[in-house]
Design a protein around this motif. Structure first.
Motif, PDB file in Angstrom:
ATOM      1  N   ARG A 175       0.829  -1.198   0.000  1.00  0.00           N
ATOM      2  CA  ARG A 175       0.000   0.000   0.000  1.00  0.00           C
ATOM      3  C   ARG A 175       0.867   1.253   0.000  1.00  0.00           C
ATOM      4  O   ARG A 175       0.683   2.165  -0.822  1.00  0.00           O
ATOM      5  CB  ARG A 175      -0.914   0.006   1.228  1.00  0.00           C
ATOM      6  CG  ARG A 175      -1.840   1.222   1.314  1.00  0.00           C
ATOM      7  CD  ARG A 175      -2.341   1.439   2.734  1.00  0.00           C
ATOM      8  NE  ARG A 175      -1.268   1.801   3.639  1.00  0.00           N
ATOM      9  CZ  ARG A 175      -0.799   3.040   3.770  1.00  0.00           C
ATOM     10  NH1 ARG A 175      -1.316   4.024   3.071  1.00  0.00           N
ATOM     11  NH2 ARG A 175       0.192   3.300   4.620  1.00  0.00           N
ATOM     12  N   ALA A 176       1.823   1.309   0.918  1.00  0.00           N
ATOM     13  CA  ALA A 176       2.681   2.487   1.006  1.00  0.00           C
ATOM     14  C   ALA A 176       3.593   2.596  -0.210  1.00  0.00           C
ATOM     15  O   ALA A 176       3.938   3.705  -0.632  1.00  0.00           O
ATOM     16  CB  ALA A 176       3.514   2.428   2.286  1.00  0.00           C
ATOM     17  N   ARG A 177       3.969   1.464  -0.783  1.00  0.00           N
ATOM     18  CA  ARG A 177       4.806   1.501  -1.974  1.00  0.00           C
ATOM     19  C   ARG A 177       4.065   2.153  -3.143  1.00  0.00           C
ATOM     20  O   ARG A 177       4.652   2.923  -3.910  1.00  0.00           O
ATOM     21  CB  ARG A 177       5.258   0.090  -2.336  1.00  0.00           C
ATOM     22  CG  ARG A 177       6.356   0.038  -3.373  1.00  0.00           C
ATOM     23  CD  ARG A 177       7.097  -1.296  -3.351  1.00  0.00           C
ATOM     24  NE  ARG A 177       6.233  -2.442  -3.572  1.00  0.00           N
ATOM     25  CZ  ARG A 177       5.921  -3.342  -2.646  1.00  0.00           C
ATOM     26  NH1 ARG A 177       6.389  -3.215  -1.410  1.00  0.00           N
ATOM     27  NH2 ARG A 177       5.146  -4.372  -2.918  1.00  0.00           N
ATOM     28  N   ARG A 178       2.794   1.862  -3.296  1.00  0.00           N
ATOM     29  CA  ARG A 178       1.999   2.507  -4.342  1.00  0.00           C
ATOM     30  C   ARG A 178       1.944   4.024  -4.118  1.00  0.00           C
ATOM     31  O   ARG A 178       2.048   4.816  -5.059  1.00  0.00           O
ATOM     32  CB  ARG A 178       0.584   1.928  -4.370  1.00  0.00           C
ATOM     33  CG  ARG A 178       0.501   0.522  -4.940  1.00  0.00           C
ATOM     34  CD  ARG A 178      -0.931   0.131  -5.213  1.00  0.00           C
ATOM     35  NE  ARG A 178      -1.750   0.092  -4.007  1.00  0.00           N
ATOM     36  CZ  ARG A 178      -1.894  -0.973  -3.235  1.00  0.00           C
ATOM     37  NH1 ARG A 178      -1.254  -2.103  -3.528  1.00  0.00           N
ATOM     38  NH2 ARG A 178      -2.667  -0.935  -2.164  1.00  0.00           N
ATOM     39  N   LEU A 179       1.791   4.426  -2.864  1.00  0.00           N
ATOM     40  CA  LEU A 179       1.772   5.850  -2.552  1.00  0.00           C
ATOM     41  C   LEU A 179       3.138   6.488  -2.798  1.00  0.00           C
ATOM     42  O   LEU A 179       3.228   7.638  -3.245  1.00  0.00           O
ATOM     43  CB  LEU A 179       1.348   6.057  -1.100  1.00  0.00           C
ATOM     44  CG  LEU A 179      -0.097   5.694  -0.768  1.00  0.00           C
ATOM     45  CD1 LEU A 179      -0.336   5.780   0.734  1.00  0.00           C
ATOM     46  CD2 LEU A 179      -1.073   6.601  -1.516  1.00  0.00           C
ATOM     47  N   ALA A 180       4.191   5.745  -2.508  1.00  0.00           N
ATOM     48  CA  ALA A 180       5.535   6.264  -2.747  1.00  0.00           C
ATOM     49  C   ALA A 180       5.760   6.543  -4.230  1.00  0.00           C
ATOM     50  O   ALA A 180       6.383   7.541  -4.604  1.00  0.00           O
ATOM     51  CB  ALA A 180       6.576   5.276  -2.230  1.00  0.00           C
ATOM     52  N   LEU A 181       5.242   5.675  -5.085  1.00  0.00           N
ATOM     53  CA  LEU A 181       5.373   5.884  -6.530  1.00  0.00           C
ATOM     54  C   LEU A 181       4.629   7.139  -6.977  1.00  0.00           C
ATOM     55  O   LEU A 181       5.084   7.853  -7.875  1.00  0.00           O
ATOM     56  CB  LEU A 181       4.869   4.659  -7.283  1.00  0.00           C
ATOM     57  CG  LEU A 181       5.745   3.410  -7.148  1.00  0.00           C
ATOM     58  CD1 LEU A 181       5.035   2.186  -7.731  1.00  0.00           C
ATOM     59  CD2 LEU A 181       7.091   3.613  -7.845  1.00  0.00           C
ATOM     60  N   GLU A 182       3.502   7.422  -6.355  1.00  0.00           N
ATOM     61  CA  GLU A 182       2.784   8.657  -6.656  1.00  0.00           C
ATOM     62  C   GLU A 182       3.559   9.861  -6.129  1.00  0.00           C
ATOM     63  O   GLU A 182       3.622  10.916  -6.781  1.00  0.00           O
ATOM     64  CB  GLU A 182       1.391   8.626  -6.035  1.00  0.00           C
ATOM     65  CG  GLU A 182       0.443   7.614  -6.651  1.00  0.00           C
ATOM     66  CD  GLU A 182      -0.948   7.712  -6.048  1.00  0.00           C
ATOM     67  OE1 GLU A 182      -1.508   8.825  -6.022  1.00  0.00           O
ATOM     68  OE2 GLU A 182      -1.461   6.672  -5.578  1.00  0.00           O
ATOM     69  N   PHE A 183       4.135   9.718  -4.964  1.00  0.00           N
ATOM     70  CA  PHE A 183       4.851  10.823  -4.328  1.00  0.00           C
ATOM     71  C   PHE A 183       6.051  11.264  -5.151  1.00  0.00           C
ATOM     72  O   PHE A 183       6.306  12.468  -5.311  1.00  0.00           O
ATOM     73  CB  PHE A 183       5.294  10.400  -2.925  1.00  0.00           C
ATOM     74  CG  PHE A 183       6.084  11.437  -2.189  1.00  0.00           C
ATOM     75  CD1 PHE A 183       5.480  12.586  -1.710  1.00  0.00           C
ATOM     76  CD2 PHE A 183       7.440  11.265  -1.962  1.00  0.00           C
ATOM     77  CE1 PHE A 183       6.211  13.542  -1.017  1.00  0.00           C
ATOM     78  CE2 PHE A 183       8.179  12.210  -1.278  1.00  0.00           C
ATOM     79  CZ  PHE A 183       7.564  13.362  -0.804  1.00  0.00           C
ATOM     80  N   ILE A 184       6.817  10.323  -5.695  1.00  0.00           N
ATOM     81  CA  ILE A 184       8.023  10.694  -6.440  1.00  0.00           C
ATOM     82  C   ILE A 184       7.681  11.334  -7.785  1.00  0.00           C
ATOM     83  O   ILE A 184       8.574  11.869  -8.456  1.00  0.00           O
ATOM     84  CB  ILE A 184       8.973   9.499  -6.650  1.00  0.00           C
ATOM     85  CG1 ILE A 184       8.320   8.415  -7.505  1.00  0.00           C
ATOM     86  CG2 ILE A 184       9.449   8.954  -5.303  1.00  0.00           C
ATOM     87  CD1 ILE A 184       9.264   7.278  -7.858  1.00  0.00           C
ATOM     88  N   ALA A 185       6.408  11.296  -8.182  1.00  0.00           N
ATOM     89  CA  ALA A 185       5.974  11.944  -9.421  1.00  0.00           C
ATOM     90  C   ALA A 185       5.501  13.377  -9.189  1.00  0.00           C
ATOM     91  O   ALA A 185       5.041  14.033 -10.118  1.00  0.00           O
ATOM     92  CB  ALA A 185       4.858  11.130 -10.081  1.00  0.00           C
ATOM     93  N   ILE A 186       5.624  13.866  -7.960  1.00  0.00           N
ATOM     94  CA  ILE A 186       5.188  15.220  -7.608  1.00  0.00           C
ATOM     95  C   ILE A 186       6.419  16.112  -7.439  1.00  0.00           C
ATOM     96  O   ILE A 186       7.452  15.678  -6.927  1.00  0.00           O
ATOM     97  CB  ILE A 186       4.385  15.198  -6.286  1.00  0.00           C
ATOM     98  CG1 ILE A 186       3.155  14.301  -6.422  1.00  0.00           C
ATOM     99  CG2 ILE A 186       3.967  16.603  -5.875  1.00  0.00           C
ATOM    100  CD1 ILE A 186       2.418  14.084  -5.112  1.00  0.00           C
ATOM    101  N   ASP A 187       6.302  17.357  -7.875  1.00  0.00           N
ATOM    102  CA  ASP A 187       7.376  18.322  -7.651  1.00  0.00           C
ATOM    103  C   ASP A 187       7.625  18.423  -6.151  1.00  0.00           C
ATOM    104  O   ASP A 187       6.731  18.806  -5.388  1.00  0.00           O
ATOM    105  CB  ASP A 187       6.952  19.685  -8.205  1.00  0.00           C
ATOM    106  CG  ASP A 187       8.018  20.763  -8.041  1.00  0.00           C
ATOM    107  OD1 ASP A 187       8.973  20.566  -7.269  1.00  0.00           O
ATOM    108  OD2 ASP A 187       7.880  21.823  -8.685  1.00  0.00           O
ATOM    109  N   PRO A 188       8.835  18.081  -5.673  1.00  0.00           N
ATOM    110  CA  PRO A 188       9.081  18.050  -4.235  1.00  0.00           C
ATOM    111  C   PRO A 188       9.044  19.408  -3.555  1.00  0.00           C
ATOM    112  O   PRO A 188       8.989  19.482  -2.326  1.00  0.00           O
ATOM    113  CB  PRO A 188      10.475  17.416  -4.123  1.00  0.00           C
ATOM    114  CG  PRO A 188      11.114  17.716  -5.428  1.00  0.00           C
ATOM    115  CD  PRO A 188      10.014  17.671  -6.445  1.00  0.00           C
ATOM    116  N   GLN A 189       9.060  20.491  -4.330  1.00  0.00           N
ATOM    117  CA  GLN A 189       8.969  21.816  -3.725  1.00  0.00           C
ATOM    118  C   GLN A 189       7.554  22.385  -3.775  1.00  0.00           C
ATOM    119  O   GLN A 189       7.337  23.514  -3.358  1.00  0.00           O
ATOM    120  CB  GLN A 189       9.935  22.783  -4.408  1.00  0.00           C
ATOM    121  CG  GLN A 189      11.373  22.604  -3.972  1.00  0.00           C
ATOM    122  CD  GLN A 189      12.208  23.816  -4.309  1.00  0.00           C
ATOM    123  OE1 GLN A 189      12.599  24.012  -5.452  1.00  0.00           O
ATOM    124  NE2 GLN A 189      12.471  24.638  -3.315  1.00  0.00           N
TER     125      GLN A 189
END
Length: 272
Positions: free
Chosen positions: A97-111
């Motif tokens: 579950r968290a891995r799927r969210l992590a994949l979404e997170f790394i696709a977002i501008d971190p700033q």
């Protein structure tokens, strides 16, 4: 592109020249050092308290019960933060579950504001670390930029820990914009993304060994020594990049992870 974190400068070892001794190649330059960017002033903040909520000015807050043990580093707070964040990221991606969210997170501008909000979701009960004999059971605070790169390292280790090293040099050129939800590559990411892709292509085994190594160990030092000679060739003419060990690991992890995933996708399409 400068490393916003407090990473320790690369150690000069064996025959690898000290960073100050490196010369320009093709007009580009890699400066291996610790550097704190004014634009990313809070980028290495991990605030921990054993019995009270941690307070942070910026970043994501992760709530969870007890978690894996990590070694206590009494005399180096920056080193302790790095060890804790790596342990946390590795623990998080063990959950599907968290891995799927992590994949979404790394696709977002971190700033972006979205990254800070979404980062709150990328957690898993049981992943807050125990440092020595102290359980930090309230929260972690960090900035999305550094956590993005920690997650990329964790995702790569999870997927390819036991996989044989592949030749990546001749894989098709990546369209980086397709990797981001916005359809454009954030300026904070572009230079590191190009750099990590290049090094992963020309030195896949050395990059793999660095990303797989435990931080602040003899294994990591040996991996750094092996990968450092390959960095200069990946600098565009006229550019200079400064970063520390942690961001280097993350940039190479992203290069490896994206290339391996693309290779797997191509193989699946060919078999269909």
């Amino acid at each position: 592109m400068a490393d916003p974190g407090p990473d320790k400068a690369f150690p000069p070892r064996n025959r690898t020249p000290h960073p100050r001794q490196w010369r320009r190649v093709g007009g580009g330059r890699v400066k291996l050092t610790s550097f704190r960017s004014a634009a990313l002033a809070c980028a290495a903040m991990v605030a921990l308290q054993p019995s009270a909520p941690a307070v942070a000015q910026q970043g994501s807050h992760l709530h969870a019960p007890d978690a894996p043990n990590v070694p206590l580093v009494a005399d180096n707070a920056a080193k302790q933060r790095e060890i804790i964040m790596k342990s946390f990221a590795d623990c998080v991606v063990d959950s599907a579950r968290a891995r799927r969210l992590a994949l979404e997170f790394i696709a977002i501008d971190p700033q972006s504001e979205d990254a800070g909000k979404f980062g709150d979701k990328v957690t898993e009960p049981g992943c807050l670390p125990k440092v020595g004999q102290t359980q930090f059971a309230s929260k972690l605070a960090f900035t999305p930029f550094l956590f993005r790169y920690e997650l990329l390292g964790a995702l790569y280790r999870k997927a390819y820990h036991d996989a044989p090293t592949l030749a990546l040099k001749d894989l098709p050129v990546r369209d980086y914009a397709k990797e981001f939800a916005s359809g454009t590559v954030p300026n904070t990411i572009l230079s590191l993304r190009q750099f990590g892709d290049c090094v992963a292509r020309i030195a896949p085994a050395e990059s793999h060994n660095l990303v797989m190594s435990d931080i602040y160990t003899a294994e990591e030092n040996a991996a750094l020594t092996a990968v450092l000679p390959n960095l200069q060739a990946c600098m565009p003419p006229g550019q200079s990049v400064s970063f520390g060990r942690g961001i280097l690991r993350g940039a190479l992890a992203e290069g490896l992870y994206r290339l391996r995933e693309a290779s797997n996708s191509s193989e699946s399409s060919a078999d269909a």
